[in-house]
Design a protein around this motif. Structure first.
Motif: not given
Ligand code: SF4
Lengths: 283, 600
Positions: B183-185, B287-292, B294-296, B488-490
């Motif tokens: 689901g990510r692009h 959220g993406c794997a290993a993300c605390t 979780r912006c989605e 690193v995620c922005k």
């Molecule tokens: S904050 Fe960054 S790493 Fe986390 S879910 Fe959002 S895009 Fe993915």
């Protein structure tokens, strides 16, 4: 003008009584320096008199500083009806600027130094004494001698866009104009807070109308906002022990969609819209 | 070696062969991983002047030193190639389990060249690559492809794989086709179309290598601090609402482009705001794997389906096309995901076509009923673009190439830089961003620099241009290059005290090599200079660093930025200040001394 400027009535009270009342919101030790023969209404201040007459501002500053209990003082003349406390706070804070200590903090407004709206450390007393002995009666001599922080117009405008702090009265017309201004300033102003993002979801509303005092600052507005929307306290706003609210890190404020501001002392105007939003806009 | 593996896997689709190659540690220290390593490998592996759709154009996947270390938001990878949309570098990021699996292959990069004769997918393990038929997957969406491959490998080989795939748009070489996983692009620049040109439907990965770091204790300590900060007020916007929160703010600040950049603000901004989506149709947080962080956010359509929505998608398929109904935006977003279309370029190209229709410049559009706000007509165009049928065949080329077919007037309002459609930041009211968009190596991009931060923080007067912006944009690009190469995620960027010092400490702990803040700053500059060198080699000219004519001739006509314009002289001044800040010559060319200084 028929009577000493300090005694000109505003709202039926002599101007000096208003000044003392306002300054006492910030300062516990207020010294009034009067001419040798001048009588003043009874005020909660330390009253001192010039030992020698006609020594100009340097004399007044010298006698005043000698009488203070603390290590520094804000000095003003007695004919300025529109002192701005946030601006005075700022001047005091500038005694130490970028890690440097200063003995004097003096604003520059309309290309002129404003010695009678400035902050002085008590340590300059011996310099003033020497100046008086040498009949060097212009304050600028002092500024050339001791570390002096000159506050620029751009800095002043953040607190006092029109330079109201420096408005004094020399003629009857000045007095009448000041009276008219005084009346408009006693009318409260309306502002609107527009909430975005987390702030909106937390408060469950997007707009909060506020009624504020005419001289309200951003800090005042946030404090009132915290009262109107208590849900914001702890997440978007923090309040100190005195109940003054400020924005938490992660949030910022924009006024009217134009200027981003964080300084709690920023003055508001009637009709302003305060946008509270995430400091991480974009992304 | 810690943090890196020190080798890459080179795969040739034409000969169906592969080889392992070492990567010099000097290269890894100089450019890290992610977009930095991708740019460096692209420079070396792409033959000069290569056609984006030719077999020789390499498709490069890169991992990065922080991937797999357990640090929050670092499960990411980059995919780099020569873009069919711009003809310059395309460096896209995507994230999640596919990224972790890539790292577990024991390589820092995959370099895929050649072209298969038949639809193919690659199954790559730490033992090598297998070339499998993908004929049965043709026409499927990326998500369906992912599910089919995972299911097949699970049932036939009792193994788990992670898959990145293209949809119909990629197969049909739509120049802004995406590559997707979970689901990510990897959205921008048309990497999906380069897959299609190679008849490569998907890449499936299964790795067993563990990631070793030099100083486990130090890395864990930093990981704990970042994890704690990542759930603090600095990221509240992303955790509570997601990027869709931008819409209402941008609208209020006169920075939300609408109707093909004809104006701001948008009358229906309230209905399309992130706050309204959360209140009215919130479905799930992902959220993406290993993300605390979780912006989605997934939102529910009227038909009950949940759809992921980001600000850029919302802007491009909403106000940019004059669409007012939240549900129409969700439906359009779903179709774009299904076909594998980059939502920004799709919205930008359709908005341009809509203005052509409005002005009567493209007669064939008459029967489509295309007009601003006509959601059904716009939705009907999406399959046509993905299948390259009817007017969709022209739109599939992107707004720049499509406009050359329609005529000079239409070119004047094709809103792209270097062929890439503009993201949802109004350049006239965000002057630093205007410069960032004009000079970005990959075209109009909001990710490879955060130039808008200066505008949105009050650090500058966002409505005025001045010669101070060049240094700000260069610094922002360098910062982003390091973020995107660590990776690193922005959205974690505000959780560092001192970004370069903190990440230098982190990189030293991960790799055991001694990094300083100054080293990392220079890494950022080196990566951006390298991208520029690649673009210069591929035919970059000074006029490529420029903005569409509309932005330089029409002032904004309403909102808080009413009357604000951007003149060619102002843009030129800012561009010159950028070249000066970069130490390039006045034409924007990299000087020999600069190359030597950066070891390029
Ligand atoms: S904050 Fe960054 S790493 Fe986390 S879910 Fe959002 S895009 Fe993915």
């Amino acid at each position: 003008m028929g009577r000493p400027k300090a005694l000109l009535p505003f709202d039926g009270k002599p101007l000096i009584a208003h000044l003392v009342q306002r300054l006492s919101q910030r300062f516990s030790d207020i010294v009034v320096v009067a001419a040798q023969d001048q009588t003043l209404p009874s005020l909660p201040v330390t009253l001192v008199h010039d030992a020698v007459a006609y020594q100009g501002p340097v004399g007044g500053i010298y006698y005043g500083l000698r009488a203070i209990r603390g290590t520094a003082a804000f000095v003003t003349s007695c004919d300025v009806p529109f002192l701005q406390l946030p601006f005075i706070d700022y001047l005091v804070s500038q005694l130490n600027h970028h890690g440097r200590d200063y003995d004097v903090v003096v604003p520059v407004w309309q290309d002129r130094l404003q010695p009678l709206h400035a902050v002085y450390r008590r340590s300059v007393v011996p310099h003033l004494q020497e100046q008086l002995a040498a009949q060097r009666l212009r304050p600028v001599y002092l500024y050339d001698t001791v570390p002096t922080r000159k506050v620029s117009p751009a800095e002043i405008e953040r607190f006092d866009p029109e330079g109201m702090s420096f408005l004094n009265m020399n003629t009857q017309a000045d007095y009448q104009a000041a009276l008219a201004q005084w009346r408009t300033l006693s009318v409260p102003i309306s502002c609107t807070v527009e909430l975005f993002g987390v702030a909106r979801l937390t408060a469950r509303t997007s707009r909060v109308p506020l009624t504020l005092s005419a001289e309200a600052t951003l800090g005042d507005a946030l404090t009132v906002l915290g009262v109107e929307c208590p849900a914001l306290l702890g997440s978007v706003l923090s309040a100190d022990e005195a109940g003054h609210a400020s924005l938490q890190s992660g949030y910022t404020c924009n006024i009217n969609g134009q200027d981003f501001v964080r300084d709690a002392h920023t003055r508001l105007r009637a009709g302003d819209s305060l946008l509270i939003l995430s400091s991480d806009a974009g992304g | 070696m810690y943090g890196f593996h020190g080798r890459l896997l080179r795969i040739d689709l034409t000969t169906q062969s592969y080889t392992w190659q070492d990567i010099e540690s000097s290269r890894l220290t100089a450019v890290l991983g992610g977009v930095g390593l991708g740019a460096s490998l692209l420079y070396d592996h792409a033959p000069p002047g290569v056609e984006p759709f030719s077999a020789d154009n390499p498709l490069i996947f890169t991992s990065a030193p922080l991937v797999g270390t357990g640090l929050t938001t670092t499960a990411k990878y980059a995919v780099v190639t020569k873009s069919p949309l711009t003809g310059f570098i395309a460096d896209s990021l995507s994230s999640s389990f596919f990224a972790l699996e890539l790292k577990r292959l024991g390589v820092d990069a995959l370099v895929i060249t050649g072209a298969a004769e038949q639809p193919t997918y690659l199954l790559i393990t730490d033992d090598g690559a297998e070339f499998r038929t993908a004929s049965h997957l043709t026409g499927l969406s990326a998500q369906e492809t992912e599910e089919r491959i995972r299911h097949a490998v699970r049932t036939e080989e009792e193994a788990e794989v992670r898959v990145a795939a293209i949809g119909r748009a990629g197969e049909n070489l739509v120049r802004f086709a995406t590559l997707s996983n979970e689901g990510r692009h990897a959205g921008r620049g048309g990497v999906g179309a380069v897959f299609g040109a190679k008849r490569l439907k998907a890449v499936a990965l299964r790795g067993r290598c563990r990631v070793a770091v030099a100083d486990t204790g130090a890395v864990e300590k930093i990981a704990t601090t970042l994890r704690e900060r990542s759930v603090g007020p600095q990221t509240a916007k992303y955790r509570e609402i997601g990027t869709v929160a931008n819409l209402a703010v941008f609208d209020r600040l006169g920075s939300l482009p609408t109707y093909n950049f004809q104006n701001t603000p948008f009358a229906q901004a309230e209905a399309l705001s992130g706050e309204s989506f959360i209140t009215n149709s919130f479905s799930q947080t992902h959220g993406c794997a290993a993300c605390t962080i979780r912006c989605e956010r997934l939102f529910r359509s009227l038909n009950g389906e949940a759809q992921r929505l980001e600000y850029e998608t919302l802007f491009a398929l909403g106000p940019l096309c004059g669409i007012e109904e939240p549900d129409a935006v969700l439906r359009a977003a779903r179709l774009c995901d299904r076909y594998g279309l980059d939502t920004i370029s799709t919205g930008g190209t359709i908005a341009w076509a809509t203005e052509c229709a409005d002005k009567g410049l493209w007669p064939e559009l008459r029967e489509t009923g295309l007009s601003f706000g006509n959601a059904e007509a716009i939705l009907a165009l999406l399959p046509d673009i993905a299948h390259r049928q009817g007017v969709g065949a022209i739109l599939a080329e992107g707004s720049r190439l499509a406009a050359t077919r329609i005529g000079a007037e239409a070119e004047g309002f094709a809103m792209h830089v270097k062929g890439m459609e503009l993201p949802g930041y109004e350049p006239r009211s965000l002057k630093t961003m205007a410069l960032g968009l004009a000079v970005s190596p990959r075209g109009a991009c909001h990710n490879r620099s955060g130039a808008y931060e200066a505008d949105f923080s009050g650090q500058v007067d966002r409505l005025q241009a001045d010669a101070g912006r060049g240094a700000l944009v260069a610094a922002s690009e360098d910062f982003s290059a390091v973020l995107d190469s660590l990776i690193v995620c922005k959205f974690l960027r505000k959780c560092f005290d001192d970004f370069y010092a903190d990440t230098a400490h982190l990189m030293s702990a991960v790799t055991g090599w001694n990094y300083t803040a100054t080293d990392l700053k220079q890494v950022g500059e080196r990566i951006n200079t390298l991208k520029k060198l690649f673009n210069m080699r591929e035919g970059w000219r000074p006029e490529d660093d420029w903005l569409p004519p509309r932005l330089l001739t029409e002032p904004l006509s309403s909102g808080v930025a009413q009357g604000v314009s951007l003149t060619p002289d102002e843009l030129r001044l800012m561009i010159q200040s950028y070249y000066a800040a970069r130490g390039w010559n006045e034409e924007g060319l990299v000087r020999e001394e600069k190359k030597r200084e950066l070891g390029l």
